[in-house]
Design a protein around this motif. Sequence first.
Motif, PDB file in Angstrom:
ATOM      1  N   GLN A 156      10.482   1.739   2.713  1.00  0.00           N
ATOM      2  CA  GLN A 156      10.261   0.311   2.915  1.00  0.00           C
ATOM      3  C   GLN A 156       8.860  -0.050   2.457  1.00  0.00           C
ATOM      4  O   GLN A 156       7.898   0.555   2.883  1.00  0.00           O
ATOM      5  N   GLU A 157       8.798  -1.003   1.556  1.00  0.00           N
ATOM      6  CA  GLU A 157       7.524  -1.369   0.988  1.00  0.00           C
ATOM      7  C   GLU A 157       6.961  -2.590   1.711  1.00  0.00           C
ATOM      8  O   GLU A 157       7.628  -3.604   1.841  1.00  0.00           O
ATOM      9  N   TYR A 158       5.732  -2.463   2.149  1.00  0.00           N
ATOM     10  CA  TYR A 158       5.079  -3.567   2.812  1.00  0.00           C
ATOM     11  C   TYR A 158       4.119  -4.287   1.887  1.00  0.00           C
ATOM     12  O   TYR A 158       3.875  -5.470   2.034  1.00  0.00           O
ATOM     13  N   LEU A 159       3.519  -3.556   0.993  1.00  0.00           N
ATOM     14  CA  LEU A 159       2.640  -4.123  -0.011  1.00  0.00           C
ATOM     15  C   LEU A 159       3.246  -3.821  -1.370  1.00  0.00           C
ATOM     16  O   LEU A 159       3.634  -2.684  -1.636  1.00  0.00           O
ATOM     17  N   VAL A 160       3.327  -4.821  -2.204  1.00  0.00           N
ATOM     18  CA  VAL A 160       3.968  -4.656  -3.502  1.00  0.00           C
ATOM     19  C   VAL A 160       2.924  -4.779  -4.596  1.00  0.00           C
ATOM     20  O   VAL A 160       2.337  -5.843  -4.788  1.00  0.00           O
ATOM     21  N   ALA A 161       2.704  -3.672  -5.294  1.00  0.00           N
ATOM     22  CA  ALA A 161       1.742  -3.651  -6.388  1.00  0.00           C
ATOM     23  C   ALA A 161       2.467  -3.785  -7.712  1.00  0.00           C
ATOM     24  O   ALA A 161       3.574  -3.286  -7.883  1.00  0.00           O
ATOM     25  N   SER A 162       1.804  -4.437  -8.655  1.00  0.00           N
ATOM     26  CA  SER A 162       2.400  -4.594  -9.979  1.00  0.00           C
ATOM     27  C   SER A 162       1.305  -4.779 -11.014  1.00  0.00           C
ATOM     28  O   SER A 162       0.153  -5.051 -10.673  1.00  0.00           O
ATOM     29  N   GLY A 163       1.668  -4.607 -12.281  1.00  0.00           N
ATOM     30  CA  GLY A 163       0.752  -4.922 -13.365  1.00  0.00           C
ATOM     31  C   GLY A 163       0.107  -3.750 -14.059  1.00  0.00           C
ATOM     32  O   GLY A 163      -0.680  -3.941 -14.982  1.00  0.00           O
ATOM     33  N   GLY A 164       0.400  -2.530 -13.636  1.00  0.00           N
ATOM     34  CA  GLY A 164      -0.191  -1.388 -14.307  1.00  0.00           C
ATOM     35  C   GLY A 164       0.376  -1.211 -15.703  1.00  0.00           C
ATOM     36  O   GLY A 164       1.285  -1.927 -16.119  1.00  0.00           O
ATOM     37  N   GLY A 165      -0.165  -0.259 -16.437  1.00  0.00           N
ATOM     38  CA  GLY A 165       0.322   0.007 -17.772  1.00  0.00           C
ATOM     39  C   GLY A 165      -0.642   0.866 -18.544  1.00  0.00           C
ATOM     40  O   GLY A 165      -1.544   1.486 -17.976  1.00  0.00           O
ATOM     41  N   SER A 166      -0.443   0.887 -19.841  1.00  0.00           N
ATOM     42  CA  SER A 166      -1.292   1.675 -20.730  1.00  0.00           C
ATOM     43  C   SER A 166      -2.121   0.760 -21.609  1.00  0.00           C
ATOM     44  O   SER A 166      -1.630  -0.275 -22.077  1.00  0.00           O
ATOM     45  N   VAL A 167      -3.357   1.161 -21.837  1.00  0.00           N
ATOM     46  CA  VAL A 167      -4.253   0.344 -22.640  1.00  0.00           C
ATOM     47  C   VAL A 167      -5.247   1.260 -23.331  1.00  0.00           C
ATOM     48  O   VAL A 167      -5.527   2.369 -22.850  1.00  0.00           O
ATOM     49  N   GLN A 168      -5.775   0.801 -24.441  1.00  0.00           N
ATOM     50  CA  GLN A 168      -6.786   1.576 -25.155  1.00  0.00           C
ATOM     51  C   GLN A 168      -8.152   1.391 -24.497  1.00  0.00           C
ATOM     52  O   GLN A 168      -8.394   0.381 -23.813  1.00  0.00           O
ATOM     53  N   PRO A 169      -9.044   2.347 -24.704  1.00  0.00           N
ATOM     54  CA  PRO A 169     -10.405   2.195 -24.166  1.00  0.00           C
ATOM     55  C   PRO A 169     -11.020   0.875 -24.617  1.00  0.00           C
ATOM     56  O   PRO A 169     -10.876   0.472 -25.770  1.00  0.00           O
ATOM     57  N   GLY A 170     -11.684   0.218 -23.673  1.00  0.00           N
ATOM     58  CA  GLY A 170     -12.263  -1.081 -23.959  1.00  0.00           C
ATOM     59  C   GLY A 170     -11.344  -2.248 -23.652  1.00  0.00           C
ATOM     60  O   GLY A 170     -11.780  -3.409 -23.665  1.00  0.00           O
ATOM     61  N   GLY A 171     -10.095  -1.941 -23.383  1.00  0.00           N
ATOM     62  CA  GLY A 171      -9.122  -2.984 -23.099  1.00  0.00           C
ATOM     63  C   GLY A 171      -9.179  -3.468 -21.664  1.00  0.00           C
ATOM     64  O   GLY A 171     -10.018  -3.036 -20.867  1.00  0.00           O
ATOM     65  N   SER A 172      -8.242  -4.364 -21.341  1.00  0.00           N
ATOM     66  CA  SER A 172      -8.200  -4.982 -20.009  1.00  0.00           C
ATOM     67  C   SER A 172      -6.798  -4.934 -19.435  1.00  0.00           C
ATOM     68  O   SER A 172      -5.803  -4.936 -20.168  1.00  0.00           O
ATOM     69  N   LEU A 173      -6.747  -4.901 -18.121  1.00  0.00           N
ATOM     70  CA  LEU A 173      -5.496  -5.002 -17.381  1.00  0.00           C
ATOM     71  C   LEU A 173      -5.771  -5.764 -16.096  1.00  0.00           C
ATOM     72  O   LEU A 173      -6.885  -5.726 -15.570  1.00  0.00           O
ATOM     73  N   GLY A 189      -9.516   5.340   5.367  1.00  0.00           N
ATOM     74  CA  GLY A 189      -9.151   5.391   6.777  1.00  0.00           C
ATOM     75  C   GLY A 189      -9.237   4.059   7.499  1.00  0.00           C
ATOM     76  O   GLY A 189      -8.755   3.930   8.626  1.00  0.00           O
ATOM     77  N   SER A 190      -9.835   3.052   6.855  1.00  0.00           N
ATOM     78  CA  SER A 190      -9.978   1.743   7.478  1.00  0.00           C
ATOM     79  C   SER A 190      -8.730   0.877   7.316  1.00  0.00           C
ATOM     80  O   SER A 190      -8.660  -0.207   7.885  1.00  0.00           O
ATOM     81  N   TYR A 191      -7.775   1.352   6.539  1.00  0.00           N
ATOM     82  CA  TYR A 191      -6.618   0.533   6.204  1.00  0.00           C
ATOM     83  C   TYR A 191      -5.338   1.076   6.832  1.00  0.00           C
ATOM     84  O   TYR A 191      -5.104   2.285   6.822  1.00  0.00           O
ATOM     85  N   GLU A 192      -4.536   0.174   7.369  1.00  0.00           N
ATOM     86  CA  GLU A 192      -3.301   0.565   8.045  1.00  0.00           C
ATOM     87  C   GLU A 192      -2.071   0.464   7.149  1.00  0.00           C
ATOM     88  O   GLU A 192      -1.089   1.151   7.382  1.00  0.00           O
ATOM     89  N   TYR A 193      -2.128  -0.396   6.165  1.00  0.00           N
ATOM     90  CA  TYR A 193      -0.950  -0.645   5.345  1.00  0.00           C
ATOM     91  C   TYR A 193      -1.238  -0.285   3.888  1.00  0.00           C
ATOM     92  O   TYR A 193      -2.297  -0.642   3.354  1.00  0.00           O
ATOM     93  N   TRP A 194      -0.282   0.399   3.293  1.00  0.00           N
ATOM     94  CA  TRP A 194      -0.445   0.864   1.928  1.00  0.00           C
ATOM     95  C   TRP A 194       0.787   0.522   1.109  1.00  0.00           C
ATOM     96  O   TRP A 194       1.912   0.533   1.619  1.00  0.00           O
ATOM     97  N   GLY A 195       0.552   0.245  -0.163  1.00  0.00           N
ATOM     98  CA  GLY A 195       1.651  -0.013  -1.066  1.00  0.00           C
ATOM     99  C   GLY A 195       1.945   1.184  -1.942  1.00  0.00           C
ATOM    100  O   GLY A 195       1.228   2.186  -1.914  1.00  0.00           O
ATOM    101  N   GLN A 196       2.988   1.053  -2.731  1.00  0.00           N
ATOM    102  CA  GLN A 196       3.287   2.093  -3.704  1.00  0.00           C
ATOM    103  C   GLN A 196       2.253   1.999  -4.809  1.00  0.00           C
ATOM    104  O   GLN A 196       1.599   1.003  -4.968  1.00  0.00           O
TER     105      GLN A 196
END
Length: 126
Positions: A1-18, A111-118
């Motif tokens: 069960q996911e409580y926090l939903v992360a998105s937007g990762g990927g591959s990029v060349q050095p110097g790039g942005s995400l 250790g300060s955080y109770e909830y974690w996402g994938q």
Amino acid sequence: QEYLVASGGGSVQPGGSLRISCATPKYTVNMNCMGWFRQAPGKEREGVAAIYTGGSRAGYADSVKGRFTISQDNAKNTVFLQMNSLKPEDTAMYFCAASPYGVAYPPLEAGSYEYWGQGTQVTVSS
């Protein structure tokens, strides 16, 4: 069960942005502090950036200062991490975390955080 939903990762060349984002769709309680941690293979998890949602005060790891910016959309309980000038050493699995309680500054201790996402993978390579 996911409580926090992360998105937007990927591959990029050095110097790039995400930009990666983390939402809390399953909670009605507001989170006091939300942040990003990362873990590369064979390395310990490290705090990257975090933000106090009430006042927008943020903390950054020295390795990302000036390159990464954390921001928030309070109405949607969502935080964003804009990553510019990416380097190969930024390659890691990025995890979002949240806490509805007080978090000491700088808010980069896992250790300060109770909830974690994938995790969402960020790969920087040429």
